[in-house]
Scaffold this active site. Sequence first.
Site, PDB file in Angstrom:
ATOM      1  N   THR A 183       0.716  -1.109   0.105  1.00 39.19           N
ATOM      2  CA  THR A 183      -0.042   0.075   0.016  1.00 39.19           C
ATOM      3  C   THR A 183       1.024   1.095  -0.075  1.00 39.19           C
ATOM      4  OG1 THR A 183      -1.891  -1.162   1.174  1.00 39.19           O
ATOM      5  CG2 THR A 183      -1.366   1.555   1.485  1.00 39.19           C
ATOM      6  N   VAL A 227     -12.950  -4.280   3.181  1.00 38.62           N
ATOM      7  CA  VAL A 227     -12.357  -3.099   3.119  1.00 38.62           C
ATOM      8  C   VAL A 227     -11.264  -3.040   4.405  1.00 38.62           C
ATOM      9  CG1 VAL A 227     -12.477  -0.448   3.530  1.00 38.62           C
ATOM     10  CG2 VAL A 227     -14.236  -1.784   2.190  1.00 38.62           C
ATOM     11  N   GLY A 228     -10.052  -2.301   4.100  1.00 40.16           N
ATOM     12  CA  GLY A 228      -8.765  -2.625   5.091  1.00 40.16           C
ATOM     13  C   GLY A 228      -8.836  -1.121   5.500  1.00 40.16           C
ATOM     14  N   ASP A 229      -7.842  -1.001   6.211  1.00 42.71           N
ATOM     15  CA  ASP A 229      -7.543   0.377   6.788  1.00 42.71           C
ATOM     16  C   ASP A 229      -7.168   1.668   6.073  1.00 42.71           C
ATOM     17  OD1 ASP A 229      -5.145  -0.730   6.140  1.00 42.71           O
ATOM     18  OD2 ASP A 229      -3.823   0.454   7.133  1.00 42.71           O
ATOM     19  N   GLY A 236       0.292  -2.674   5.994  1.00 45.01           N
ATOM     20  CA  GLY A 236       0.344  -3.916   6.405  1.00 45.01           C
ATOM     21  C   GLY A 236      -1.311  -4.557   6.727  1.00 45.01           C
ATOM     22  N   GLY A 284      -4.624  -4.410   7.652  1.00 47.59           N
ATOM     23  CA  GLY A 284      -5.529  -3.405   7.913  1.00 47.59           C
ATOM     24  C   GLY A 284      -6.306  -3.679   9.106  1.00 47.59           C
TER      25      GLY A 284
HETATM   26  N1  ASP Z   1      -3.206  -2.027   4.559  1.00 45.60           N
HETATM   27  C1  ASP Z   1      -3.723  -2.657   3.390  1.00 45.60           C
HETATM   28  C2  ASP Z   1      -4.960  -3.243   3.841  1.00 45.60           C
HETATM   29  O1  ASP Z   1      -5.284  -3.841   4.711  1.00 45.60           O
HETATM   30  C3  ASP Z   1      -2.817  -3.692   2.958  1.00 45.60           C
HETATM   31  C4  ASP Z   1      -1.469  -3.422   2.538  1.00 45.60           C
HETATM   32  O2  ASP Z   1      -0.889  -2.481   3.185  1.00 45.60           O
HETATM   33  O3  ASP Z   1      -0.977  -4.004   1.849  1.00 45.60           O
HETATM   34  O4  ASP Z   1      -5.902  -3.432   2.907  1.00 45.60           O
END
Ligand code: ASP
Length: 341
Positions: free
Chosen positions: A202, A231-233, A254, A256
């Site tokens: 990300t 949906v992540g962070d 990371g 999320g």
């Molecule tokens: N933070 C992102 C998510 O959880 C994933 C990533 O950073 O690769 O969607």
Amino acid sequence: MRFKTDYKMDRKQFLQLSSMGLASLPLSSPFSATNKPIVISTWDSGMEVNAAAWKILSNKGKSVDAVEAGATHIEDTINCCVGLGGYPDRDGTVTLDACIMDERGNCGAVAGMEQIKHPIAVARKVMEKTPHVLLVGDGAQQFAIENGFVKESKTLSAEAQDAYQKWLETSEYKPQINIELKQGNGPSAPSFFTDGSPNHDTMGLVAMDCNGDLSGAVTTSGMAFKMHGRVGDSPIIGAGLFVDNEVGAATSSGVGEEVIRICGTHLVVELMRQGYTPEMACKKAIERIVHRDPAKAKNIQVGFLAMNKKGEYGAYAIQKGFVFSVKSNTENQIHAAKHLI
Ligand code: ASP
């Protein structure tokens, strides 16, 4: 790092302020030396992102324009974890998340949006043209099209198609409620364990312009092979990104779910408000994640990246492998974040 302040000094100052009942005052003062303009981005791909943002910052442009330009740049590349070339969800569909926040606390975001090339630009339109903060799925796509964005094809990039086929061979096709990363096996695992792997993650970036104003942006295709609709962070204000122009700004990468559980970037900014350096604030937030579930933390990666109002920056991660990129008048390089485990 060159601009890092001494942690003990800050804590001492903080305790003095506490005893005077002033601990909630921002530590930055008009008299502090400020390292500006400056832009910091997650991962080594942040170098090219920073270069795109720097074109604006070095011409006395606004930080919000700089972070949008940086995010737009990476959305245009073929990248496992950002933009329409990114890895799909379990159903083979690429869904994009993005958010942006400016120095006045204005913010906009999109989540789970399909077939639109520049989610960061749509997020900015949400910020500027609607009374809302977050649009999702079909509604986000409809809003984008109404605002002149083109609906692109659903075809996966060659890299994403390969990765998806491999994942289908080795992975059970069933929803995972507790998404845990196992090296070489879990979603986005190669990105988190950067043992020479070319993969990135990300893109989150934070910039301070010549006026000392802070903004941030995040753009991602989210965790690879996630459940459809997950949906992540990244597009959640206070989780994947938070900006407080009096104090500082932070972003994350990371797993999320773990970042959302602690309102990660909001926590980092509030810790900086209390006097912690950016690096220590990130470390405290990482400790909070690890403390909640130490066994789980061994198998996942989260990294925080932060900047304070003086242009000092720092990062911290659960595991080894999180790197970030910095561009200012005096440096242009990649740093490895410290890690807890
Ligand atoms: N933070 C992102 C998510 O959880 C994933 C990533 O950073 O690769 O969607």
